[in-house]
Design an enzyme around this catalytic site. Structure first.
Site, short mmCIF file in Angstrom:
data_model
loop_
_atom_site.label_atom_id
_atom_site.label_comp_id
_atom_site.label_asym_id
_atom_site.label_seq_id
_atom_site.Cartn_x
_atom_site.Cartn_y
_atom_site.Cartn_z
N LYS A 106 7.63 6.74 -0.57
CA LYS A 106 6.20 6.47 -0.40
C LYS A 106 5.88 6.57 1.09
O LYS A 106 6.12 5.66 1.86
CB LYS A 106 5.86 5.07 -0.93
CG LYS A 106 4.48 4.53 -0.50
CD LYS A 106 3.33 5.40 -0.96
CE LYS A 106 2.00 4.85 -0.48
NZ LYS A 106 1.77 5.06 0.98
N GLY A 126 7.83 -1.30 8.40
CA GLY A 126 6.42 -1.57 8.63
C GLY A 126 6.22 -2.96 9.21
O GLY A 126 7.10 -3.52 9.87
N SER A 127 5.07 -3.53 8.95
CA SER A 127 4.69 -4.80 9.55
C SER A 127 5.39 -5.97 8.87
O SER A 127 5.79 -5.90 7.70
CB SER A 127 3.17 -4.99 9.45
OG SER A 127 2.80 -5.25 8.10
N ALA A 137 3.94 -8.72 8.01
CA ALA A 137 3.08 -9.24 6.95
C ALA A 137 3.33 -8.52 5.64
O ALA A 137 3.48 -9.15 4.58
CB ALA A 137 1.61 -9.10 7.37
N GLY A 185 6.05 -6.82 4.95
CA GLY A 185 7.44 -7.10 4.60
C GLY A 185 7.59 -8.39 3.81
O GLY A 185 8.38 -8.48 2.87
N GLU A 223 12.85 -3.39 7.78
CA GLU A 223 12.89 -3.12 9.22
C GLU A 223 11.46 -3.30 9.69
O GLU A 223 10.59 -2.47 9.43
CB GLU A 223 13.40 -1.70 9.49
CG GLU A 223 13.83 -1.48 10.94
CD GLU A 223 12.69 -1.12 11.85
OE1 GLU A 223 12.25 -2.01 12.61
OE2 GLU A 223 12.22 0.02 11.81
N CYS A 271 7.72 0.16 16.77
CA CYS A 271 8.21 -1.20 16.54
C CYS A 271 9.01 -1.69 17.73
O CYS A 271 9.13 -2.90 17.96
CB CYS A 271 9.05 -1.27 15.26
SG CYS A 271 10.46 -0.15 15.23
N GLU A 287 2.11 -8.63 16.90
CA GLU A 287 2.32 -7.22 17.18
C GLU A 287 1.00 -6.47 17.01
O GLU A 287 0.39 -6.50 15.95
CB GLU A 287 3.37 -6.64 16.23
CG GLU A 287 3.69 -5.18 16.52
CD GLU A 287 4.66 -4.60 15.50
OE1 GLU A 287 5.56 -3.85 15.91
OE2 GLU A 287 4.51 -4.89 14.30
#
Length: 471
Positions: A178, A230-231, A233, A235, A252, A286, A368
């Site tokens: 995705k 990704g972020s 939140a 995650g 990650e 990141c 972030e």
């Protein structure tokens, strides 16, 4: 896929290009000027189910092939990617707005990841161990997890696909990728190239908005592993939803990475690395240096050089209008030393931004932003620098600039991050290096390197008990 041929981007399911089952699409715009690039399949749960079924149907036969054969196919795929590196880099430029040089460098990084993983076909080592029982031999072997859901960010599209897809399929898994809705063209190119070398159904690609295609993929009971970049939140949501069915999850996540400049640092190099770490790729990393911690003795000179460099730094656009507005809202009321404003040009450009006088516990220090924004902090000494570096919910990367081996080693020992760099930037991991963080930067797994094999395999222990009397 050439730029002129980009019109409609479809899913790849079981070796076939398929529109979304609903027929829905969304429009992808170019970040550099806001102009339309293509229309993309807007997938939902029905499309996810079809992709997972295709992966499940292909997985067993693929896993039955030897690691040597899988590695060889991956090597051939990587050579094909290398032969078309300029073509795919052009697509990345169009869909992200980054420079051609940066896009080509990222493409080469993805190629190197392919070669590294392919080489594991001749290694994929297990282990043997001793036993308290006579005549007993214990072997540990790696086995595929099964069907892997690979959910990636937009910021470095080709390396993101490579870091997950290459080790996932090499280890004998079948996958559903995705990609970010912001990078559909490069994902479509990558999928089509993989189809030329991998058996049908081993890699499937589902496009769509994260909020619509992501949850049904994470929650699907036939997905054995979810690997997400990704972020924090997002995650958390993935961990919660996949955890309900006890699926294996690799996260990650983000960072609020600190770069420390000591009073014995080479300031030319410190400024150079700070600018690159904070502002390259529009700060959409990141591992970006979003916190610059500077000793009081060199603060004034470092600040002056940094501000001067920021005013002329070519940083590239942000990925979307939404990202630009979100960052500008976060900067409201901040003490801005440079930048802090939208550039007067088409697209989504934010001037490289330096902020001062932000408390360590302020939201701006802890959140972030994923943009070209960094915060300057003044400290007395190494003790205060280490304390401030660790005063973060994240723990991905960090860096220190110093001429002292003693300071460097103490920093490396005391700072709570997964990656530490001495006299360099906070970014720049290579394919053979495990990458990941602690605290809210991840869940303990490492991507890239041989550590990635632990994500995409499970250990099986085989106990062999011999009887010498029967020899």
């Amino acid at each position: 896929m050439h730029i002129a041929s980009i019109h409609d981007i479809s899913n790849l399911v079981g070796g076939r290009e398929e529109p979304a089952s609903s027929g829905a699409t969304f429009e992808k715009l170019r970040p550099a000027d806001g102009s339309p690039l293509c229309k993309v399949a807007r997938s939902d749960a029905e499309d996810v189910t079809a992709a997972v079924a295709a992966a499940r149907a292909a997985q067993a036969d693929w896993a039955a092939r030897t690691p040597v054969e899988r590695g060889q196919l991956l090597r051939e795929l990587t050579l094909a990617l290398q032969a078309r590196r300029e073509e795919v880099a052009e697509l990345v430029v169009e869909e992200t707005g980054k420079s051609g040089e940066l896009a080509l460098g990222e493409t080469d990084a993805a190629i190197e990841m392919g070669f590294f993983v392919a080489g594991e076909g001749r290694r994929l080592y297990g282990r043997t161990t001793t036993s308290a029982m006579p005549n007993r031999t214990v072997m540990a072997t790696r086995r595929p997890v099964g069907v892997a859901a690979l959910i990636v960010s937009f910021n470095t599209p080709l390396p993101n696909y490579a870091w997950k897809t290459f080790p996932a399929v090499f280890c004998g898994n079948a996958a559903v990728l995705k990609p970010s809705e912001h990078t559909p063209a490069s994902a479509s190119f990558f999928a089509q190239l993989c189809q030329e070398f991998l058996p049908t159904g081993v890699l499937n690609v589902v496009h769509g908005l994260g909020s619509e295609a992501g949850p049904p993929l994470v929650e699907h009971e036939d997905v054995d592993l979810v690997s997400f970049t990704g972020s924090a939140a997002t995650g958390r949501l993935i961990q919660e939803r996949a955890g309900r069915r006890l699926a294996k999850v690799c996260l990650e996540l983000g960072g609020k990475n600190a770069l420390v400049v000591c009073d014995d640092a080479d300031l030319d190099r410190a400024v150079e690395w700070s600018l690159a770490s904070a502002f390259s790729n529009a700060g959409q990393r990141c591992a970006a240096a979003s916190r610059l911690i500077v000793f009081d003795g060199v603060y004034g000179e470092f600040r002056e050089r940094l501000v001067e460099g920021a005013r002329t730094y070519e940083t590239g656009p942000l990925i979307s209008e939404e990202s630009l507005k979100r960052i500008l809202r976060a900067l409201e009321g901040a003490q801005v030393a440079a930048g802090g404003e939208r550039l007067d040009r088409p697209g989504w450009w934010l001037a490289p931004t330096i902020v001062e006088d932000v408390p360590a516990d302020a939201e701006l220090s802890c959140r972030e932003l994923f943009g070209p924004v960094t915060i300057l902090y003044r400290v007395r000494d190494l003790d205060e620098a280490i304390e401030l570096a660790n005063d973060s919910p994240y723990g991905l990367t960090s860096a220190i600039h110093t001429a002292s081996l003693h300071r460097a080693m103490r920093f490396a020992d005391a700072v709570h991050t997964g990656v530490i760099v001495v006299n360099g930037g906070t970014h720049g991991s290579e394919p053979h290096m495990g990458f990941g963080g602690v605290k809210q930067s991840g869940t303990g797994w490492r991507e890239a390197g041989i550590e990635a094999l632990d994500v995409y395999t499970e250990w099986k222990y085989v106990n062999l008990i011999a009887d010498p009397a029967r020899t």
